[in-house]
Design a protein around this motif. Structure first.
Motif, mmCIF file in Angstrom:
data_model
loop_
_atom_site.group_PDB
_atom_site.id
_atom_site.type_symbol
_atom_site.label_atom_id
_atom_site.label_comp_id
_atom_site.label_asym_id
_atom_site.label_seq_id
_atom_site.Cartn_x
_atom_site.Cartn_y
_atom_site.Cartn_z
ATOM 1 N N ARG A 1 41.078 -2.300 24.063
ATOM 2 C CA ARG A 1 42.371 -1.766 24.502
ATOM 3 C C ARG A 1 42.360 -0.261 24.725
ATOM 4 N NH1 ARG A 1 46.707 -4.509 20.322
ATOM 5 N NH2 ARG A 1 46.623 -6.664 21.083
ATOM 6 N N GLY A 2 41.387 0.416 24.105
ATOM 7 C CA GLY A 2 41.442 1.871 24.080
ATOM 8 C C GLY A 2 42.541 2.339 23.154
ATOM 9 N N ASP A 3 42.701 1.631 22.034
ATOM 10 C CA ASP A 3 43.811 1.868 21.100
ATOM 11 C C ASP A 3 43.300 2.599 19.861
ATOM 12 O OD1 ASP A 3 45.912 1.744 19.307
ATOM 13 O OD2 ASP A 3 46.510 -0.282 19.864
ATOM 14 N N VAL B 1 36.927 5.018 22.230
ATOM 15 C CA VAL B 1 38.321 4.614 22.401
ATOM 16 C C VAL B 1 39.042 5.579 23.341
ATOM 17 C CG1 VAL B 1 40.521 4.242 21.224
ATOM 18 C CG2 VAL B 1 38.405 3.466 20.169
ATOM 19 N N TYR B 2 38.659 6.855 23.293
ATOM 20 C CA TYR B 2 39.291 7.827 24.179
ATOM 21 C C TYR B 2 39.005 7.548 25.656
ATOM 22 C CZ TYR B 2 40.673 10.887 20.322
ATOM 23 O OH TYR B 2 41.262 11.402 19.199
ATOM 24 N N ARG B 3 38.113 6.623 25.874
ATOM 25 C CA ARG B 3 37.847 6.245 27.258
ATOM 26 C C ARG B 3 38.993 5.410 27.852
ATOM 27 N NH1 ARG B 3 31.933 5.309 28.977
ATOM 28 N NH2 ARG B 3 32.607 3.170 29.299
ATOM 29 N N LEU B 4 40.129 5.394 27.158
ATOM 30 C CA LEU B 4 41.337 4.804 27.748
ATOM 31 C C LEU B 4 41.669 5.525 29.057
ATOM 32 C CD1 LEU B 4 44.028 6.831 27.306
ATOM 33 C CD2 LEU B 4 43.688 6.111 24.962
ATOM 34 N N LYS C 1 41.437 3.458 31.986
ATOM 35 C CA LYS C 1 42.588 2.627 32.357
ATOM 36 C C LYS C 1 43.560 3.416 33.234
ATOM 37 C CE LYS C 1 42.337 -0.658 28.576
ATOM 38 N NZ LYS C 1 43.067 -1.408 27.556
ATOM 39 N N THR D 1 34.919 -1.261 27.607
ATOM 40 C CA THR D 1 36.241 -1.808 27.897
ATOM 41 C C THR D 1 36.205 -3.143 28.624
ATOM 42 O OG1 THR D 1 36.257 -0.431 29.888
ATOM 43 C CG2 THR D 1 37.408 0.405 27.947
#
Length: 419
Positions: free
Chosen positions: A302-304, A335-338, A341, A418
């Motif tokens: 989720r990138g959460d 995760v910071y690779r949100l 998105k 992801t």
């Protein structure tokens, strides 16, 4: 243990054991000899022998009067004393019967070591491996007994010193050297138990640089254990490619029926796989009861960041005990690779401007996950992502990150995080 044994029956049991010992040595039957030395086993014959020793208090006289076994009195006397103490649940005495510390370090079982050194062939190698195992097991149990009565547990440390001497006997030339890896694995178990893993290095150097044997020619059991422990060591060294190789080696050679062993490997392999972007399926986590990783995996998908931190906090004690907490904590960068998105959403709206992302947009996305950060903090994070090659692009002074038009989010040595 038997409630009662006559003196005659006790004498017969002791004599029978001595005859079996003598025959095993004279016929060079290493398997039979190893069974006779397995003090901590649940062998009924050894339990009967322990009863006999408790009944017939002068077994040493029978040994010395035996024409066949008197020459092995230095081996048999401590074995009898250790077996008798073990069956009486006096674990410290049982351990000390095998090896006195510290002034008489090589007493008792050293007699067998010396005999083993003199024998030209390696027929007794299995028996020597049993001794190495018994020394470790009895030392562990003796330490538990000492700790339970408020005394300092120190026997396992001494066992490690003793086994280093056994390793020295095996690590030379000739067929006996194949046993060196087994003793190495016993040493690993001691060092990990004591928290002195740095002591593993010298043994590893002896195995890997001296090339005392081609690694693939060692027994499968020993190769499996060796790669498991050296893989765990690489986790501490943060050498994840080496960890992946070693633990994957152990996993592929582990019997599918040994589910406890598979779980033990996966407990360390999964964090390493996560660090290179390979996510396990929930089916695997459920099968081997590794559900503590479920929310970690979900957070990566989720990138959460909030979910990841919650998962680490919830299972902090377990991850710390396993030594994988720091590995998992570093997943925050992934995760910071949100941002990926955000990139995908912008690409759908306006393909021409998808590669330009304002830092303010990232701040808003993080707030949606209840993560309060300002533009300067996000700028710092983006800089790290670019430096770590988790993202390709440049930061402009206008607080905009311009992503590369070709492969802006590289794969992490595996499939994308992801995906």
């Amino acid at each position: 243990m038997a409630a009662y044994m006559s003196m005659g029956e006790a004498h017969r049991q002791i004599t029978e054991y001595l005859n079996r010992f003598s025959y095993a040595v004279s016929s060079q039957d290493g398997k039979s000899l190893s069974r006779l030395l397995s003090i901590s086993s649940s062998s009924s014959s050894l339990q009967f022998l322990a009863d006999a020793l408790n009944t017939f208090q002068d077994a040493n006289r029978i040994i010395r009067q035996s024409e066949k076994c008197s020459q092995y009195a230095d081996i048999l006397v401590p074995v009898f004393r250790a077996l008798q103490s073990y069956q009486l649940r006096n674990l410290v005495e049982s351990y000390l019967a095998l090896k006195k510390l510290p002034t008489l370090l090589m007493e008792n079982y050293s007699a067998f070591i010396q005999e083993f050194r003199n024998w030209e062939s390696a027929w007794a190698l299995e028996a020597l491996c049993v001794i190495a195992y018994e020394i470790r097991i009895l030392a562990e149990r003796a330490d538990k007994e000492l700790a339970s009565i408020g005394k300092t547990p120190e026997k396992l440390k001494g066992a490690g010193s003793f086994l280093m001497k056994v390793f020295g006997v095996l690590a030379g030339k000739g067929p006996k050297r194949v046993g060196a890896l087994y003793v190495t694995c016993q040493l690993f178990k001691i060092y990990f138990k004591l928290g002195t893993v740095h002591l593993c290095r010298s043994v590893i150097r002896s195995i890997e640089t001296a090339r005392i044997f081609e690694f693939e020619e060692f027994p499968v059991r020993d190769k499996f254990t060796y790669m498991y422990y050296t893989g765990r060591l690489e986790v501490y060294n943060e050498n994840f490619p080496a960890t992946d190789h070693k633990l994957s080696y152990a996993l592929t050679r582990c019997s599918p029926l040994k589910e406890a062993n598979i779980r033990m490997i996966l407990k360390y392999l999964i964090p390493v796989k996560l660090s290179i972007g390979i996510l396990p399926r929930n089916l695997l986590l459920d099968k081997y009861n590794l559900t503590e990783y479920k929310n970690v995996v979900l957070a990566l998908k989720r990138g959460d960041l909030r979910l990841l931190r919650h998962a680490l906090e919830e299972h902090e004690d377990r991850f710390l005990r396993s030594g994988v907490y720091l590995v998992l904590e570093k997943l925050e960068l992934q995760v910071y690779r949100l941002i990926k998105k955000i990139y995908i959403i912008q690409k759908q709206k306006d393909p021409n401007k998808a590669h330009q992302i304002k830092l303010e947009v990232i701040v808003k996305a993080l707030k949606w996950f209840e993560m309060d950060m300002d533009v300067d903090e996000v700028e710092c994070i983006v800089s790290i992502l670019i430096y770590k090659n988790l993202m390709k692009g440049i930061l402009l002074t206008s607080k905009v990150v311009v992503l590369s038009k070709q492969d802006p989010f590289p794969k992490l040595n595996g499939k994308p995080v992801t995906s």
